[in-house]
Design an enzyme around this catalytic site. Structure first.
Site, PDB file in Angstrom:
ATOM      1  N   PRO A 359       0.829  -0.910  -0.054  1.00  0.00           N
ATOM      2  CA  PRO A 359      -0.023   0.013   0.038  1.00  0.00           C
ATOM      3  C   PRO A 359       0.881   1.260   0.158  1.00  0.00           C
ATOM      4  O   PRO A 359       1.345   1.680   0.899  1.00  0.00           O
ATOM      5  CB  PRO A 359      -0.704  -0.217   1.275  1.00  0.00           C
ATOM      6  CG  PRO A 359       0.018  -1.005   2.308  1.00  0.00           C
ATOM      7  CD  PRO A 359       0.844  -1.759   1.457  1.00  0.00           C
ATOM      8  N   ASP A 533       5.891   3.197   2.278  1.00  0.00           N
ATOM      9  CA  ASP A 533       5.114   1.602   2.508  1.00  0.00           C
ATOM     10  C   ASP A 533       3.935   2.070   3.640  1.00  0.00           C
ATOM     11  O   ASP A 533       4.360   2.269   4.913  1.00  0.00           O
ATOM     12  CB  ASP A 533       5.792   0.627   2.998  1.00  0.00           C
ATOM     13  CG  ASP A 533       5.180  -0.531   2.846  1.00  0.00           C
ATOM     14  OD1 ASP A 533       3.951  -0.484   3.329  1.00  0.00           O
ATOM     15  OD2 ASP A 533       5.599  -1.758   2.533  1.00  0.00           O
ATOM     16  N   HIS A 534       2.700   2.235   3.414  1.00  0.00           N
ATOM     17  CA  HIS A 534       1.855   2.585   4.309  1.00  0.00           C
ATOM     18  C   HIS A 534       1.788   1.631   5.580  1.00  0.00           C
ATOM     19  O   HIS A 534       0.986   2.120   7.005  1.00  0.00           O
ATOM     20  CB  HIS A 534       0.217   2.981   3.918  1.00  0.00           C
ATOM     21  CG  HIS A 534      -0.465   4.085   4.698  1.00  0.00           C
ATOM     22  ND1 HIS A 534      -0.423   4.135   6.039  1.00  0.00           N
ATOM     23  CD2 HIS A 534      -1.178   5.130   4.176  1.00  0.00           C
ATOM     24  CE1 HIS A 534      -1.074   5.212   6.591  1.00  0.00           C
ATOM     25  NE2 HIS A 534      -1.250   5.761   5.431  1.00  0.00           N
ATOM     26  N   ARG A 535       2.130   0.439   5.457  1.00  0.00           N
ATOM     27  CA  ARG A 535       2.081  -0.537   6.622  1.00  0.00           C
ATOM     28  C   ARG A 535       3.103  -0.139   7.531  1.00  0.00           C
ATOM     29  O   ARG A 535       3.041  -0.648   8.892  1.00  0.00           O
ATOM     30  CB  ARG A 535       2.466  -1.928   5.989  1.00  0.00           C
ATOM     31  CG  ARG A 535       1.568  -2.491   5.106  1.00  0.00           C
ATOM     32  CD  ARG A 535       2.048  -3.791   4.391  1.00  0.00           C
ATOM     33  NE  ARG A 535       3.134  -3.553   3.670  1.00  0.00           N
ATOM     34  CZ  ARG A 535       3.952  -4.657   2.904  1.00  0.00           C
ATOM     35  NH1 ARG A 535       3.568  -5.752   3.068  1.00  0.00           N
ATOM     36  NH2 ARG A 535       4.837  -4.109   2.291  1.00  0.00           N
ATOM     37  N   VAL A 536       4.089   0.553   7.201  1.00  0.00           N
ATOM     38  CA  VAL A 536       5.239   1.094   8.031  1.00  0.00           C
ATOM     39  C   VAL A 536       5.239   2.277   8.518  1.00  0.00           C
ATOM     40  O   VAL A 536       5.618   2.700   9.441  1.00  0.00           O
ATOM     41  CB  VAL A 536       6.732   0.721   7.374  1.00  0.00           C
ATOM     42  CG1 VAL A 536       7.838   0.799   8.375  1.00  0.00           C
ATOM     43  CG2 VAL A 536       6.713  -0.865   6.873  1.00  0.00           C
TER      44      VAL A 536
END
Ligand code: CAO
Length: 561
Positions: A359, A533-536
């Site tokens: 994402p 990276d929107h997860r991080v």
């Protein structure tokens, strides 16, 4: 019975080699020429034999000691007068006793006509561990030349041929297809005529040995081509064709195919696990020439029956996407179909898949580089005679290191549910080459100055254009910068080079009117595009990272704070 000293003989050019193994102990009965200890330099390991027979009374070295010619290895109670007579003078070189030392090919003067066993080991193959042997080019009895390719190995990043570090007749091959090997592993034993050449280190001479030929550009050569960490459990098995159906073939077979213009992906491999061999290329070429088989390009040009499909109709199926449309472009006008280079295929396919895994979000911002650019221009003028040209990218690398230090999650990678925070600062930079995009890496950029970074960048960019980058030079980046500043454009959305978690895209700076609270001032503005990276990383952190970059680029003295 007399007590004699057994000393290290002439071991060629190697000064101060480390003892890595003791092969005997006090009380042992040893024969003349029996190995007593193993020593290792950075170029070779070798066993030191006894120059006489007798009983070991005392060992004078221990593991880790550094020894050189003349160092006393042990005290021996010589077995009888005959042996004592045979005991050498203190510096008695083993070479004079015609005792070949494993791992060394001797100079003619030292060995006369003696035939020596030469160990050929795996040289420095970068960071790659446990790489699979996928092809063996030689067999026992073959006469091998120095630098001749012995085997091909393949990691998930590169295929490379491992050359022989010595010449001789192949006595024994120590590896087979499917074996996993590492730097220093024994590959082959050659029987070399001692008259062959001056001493050649055969034990993985890391820096002295020619780099292995890299036949396939690495996955990391493209900024977005590495499988995301989340999918590392499905890591590529080097001996099995990857799901993307990239053909498996050694660099020399690929070269052969390229020379003939054979589309490798259309050739069925008959080798181990479907590997394409030279014979397969020949067979395919014959079949095409005889008309029995048509390549896709030929089929596309055929007036009837050819569907002219561009791309792989099934690509994306695994991601649940609708198939790529099959279109006969010849219906609309003349066309020419050209195979993409290998690098382009990798750097095109993998980012596409990756976009669907990560994402990713992009923030755009501008940095005022008016003063920095003036400083850069002045520096280049001052350094004209040094021959080092400083470009904006070198400052950007340094600025990114400062931002990575301030925002450590940008210097991390996902590992399942955990984050790996890196304490090193290796910065990749995308380089445009005639064959496509590659990403050389400036290692330890935090420890280097702008001039050193500029010099290294120049060297790496040249190697990239010449197709000579080694896998090690394209590995290990923490963060990547993709600069289109020398070309143009305003903003773009760079794709993350996973397992990194962010990438900075830079476009061409230009003069803009900037309001200073009282009036518009002409300022040189540099467009920055940060994809993360929107997860991080979350949006606020990304905005802060970009804004901090802008502050540093606006006043580089801030880097010292
Ligand atoms: N704004 C304005 N001018 C810039 C600039 C910027 N942001 N960045 C560089 N320039 C100028 C340089 O100063 C130089 O000008 P002079 O020749 O007048 O001194 C000129 O542009 C050429 O610079 P360069 O491209 O040779 O050097 P670099 O250090 O900026 O970049 C390299 C080196 C290897 C990164 C670059 O050549 C390259 O390959 N860029 C393409 C990267 C790419 O393809 N990215 C896309 C990836 S996604 O598909």
């Amino acid at each position: 019975m007399s007590l004699i000293e057994i000393q290290v003989p002439d071991i060629g050019d190697f000064d101060e080699v480390a003892v890595i193994e003791l092969l005997v102990k006090p009380g042992d009965a040893v024969k003349a020429e029996q190995s007593l200890i193993t020593v290792e330099s950075d170029k070779a390991s070798m066993e030191i034999p006894s120059s006489a027979a007798g009983i070991v009374k005392e060992i004078k070295v221990k593991i880790g000691d550094k020894v050189k010619q003349g160092s006393v290895v042990l005290m021996l109670e010589a077995a009888g007068a005959a042996s004592a007579a045979a005991a050498p003078a203190p510096a008695a070189p083993v070479l004079e006793q015609k005792q070949p030392l494993a791992g060394i090919e001797y100079a003619p003067s030292a060995m006369n006509s003696v035939v020596s066993s030469i160990e050929v080991k795996v040289p420095d193959i970068g960071d790659f561990k446990d790489v699979a042997v996928i092809e063996v080019f030689v067999k026992p009895g073959d006469t091998i030349k120095v630098e001749q390719s012995l085997i091909t190995v393949e990691s998930d990043k590169a295929a490379m041929e491992i050359p022989s570090s010595a010449a001789g007749v192949l006595k024994e091959l120590k590896v087979k297809v499917g074996d996993k090997i590492n730097i220093g592993d024994l590959l082959a034993v050659l029987e070399g005529a001692a008259s062959a050449s001056a001493p050649i280190a055969t034990s993985a001479p890391v820096s002295e040995q020619k780099q292995p030929v890299v036949g396939v550009n690495t996955a990391q050569s493209a900024p977005v081509s590495v499988a995301p960490a989340a999918s590392s459990t499905t890591a590529h098995n080097p001996t099995v064709a990857p799901s993307g159906a990239l053909p498996h073939a050694s660099p020399s077979v690929r070269k052969f195919a390229r020379e003939l213009g054979v589309p490798l992906e259309e050739v069925k491999g008959s080798g181990h696990k479907g590997r394409i061999t030279e014979a397969d290329i020949q067979g395919f070429t014959k079949a095409v020439m005889s008309g029995a088989v048509a390549t896709k390009a030929i089929a596309a040009k055929a007036p009837a029956g050819g569907d002219g499909a561009g791309g792989n109709a099934n690509a994306g199926a695994a991601l649940g996407l609708i198939p790529w449309p099959k279109i006969d472009f010849t219906k609309f006008g003349p066309i020419e179909r050209k195979e993409m280079s290998r690098i382009k295929k990798i750097s095109g396919q993998k980012p596409d898949a990756q976009r669907h895994h990560i994402p990713a979000v992009t923030n755009h911002d501008d940095a005022d580089i008016t003063d920095l650019e003036a400083f850069r221009v002045a520096t280049n003028k001052e350094n004209e005679k040094l021959g080092v040209k400083v470009t904006m990218l070198a400052f950007l690398i340094k600025a990114c290191v400062a931002a990575l230090k301030k925002f450590p999650e940008f210097n991390s990678s996902l590992d399942g549910d955990a984050l790996i925070y890196k304490q090193y600062f290796h910065i990749g930079f995308a380089a445009d080459t005639p064959n496509g995009l590659v990403v050389p890496v400036i290692k330890d950029a935090d420890k280097k100055g702008i001039l050193q970074i500029s010099t290294e960048m120049g060297e790496l960019a040249k190697k990239a254009r010449d197709g000579k980058l080694t896998p090690a030079e394209m590995s290990g980046a923490c963060f990547t910068i993709s600069s289109l500043g020398g070309i143009g454009g305003r903003y773009f959305t760079p794709i993350i080079n996973a397992p990194e978690v962010a990438i900075l895209g830079v476009c061409k700076s230009q003069m803009e009117p900037v309001w200073d609270g009282a009036a518009f001032q002409p300022r040189l503005m540099l467009p920055l595009s940060l994809t993360w990276d929107h997860r991080v990383i979350d949006g606020a952190a990304a905005a802060r990272f970009n804004s901090y970059l802008g502050q540093i680029l606006g006043d580089f003295r801030r880097i010292l704070l």
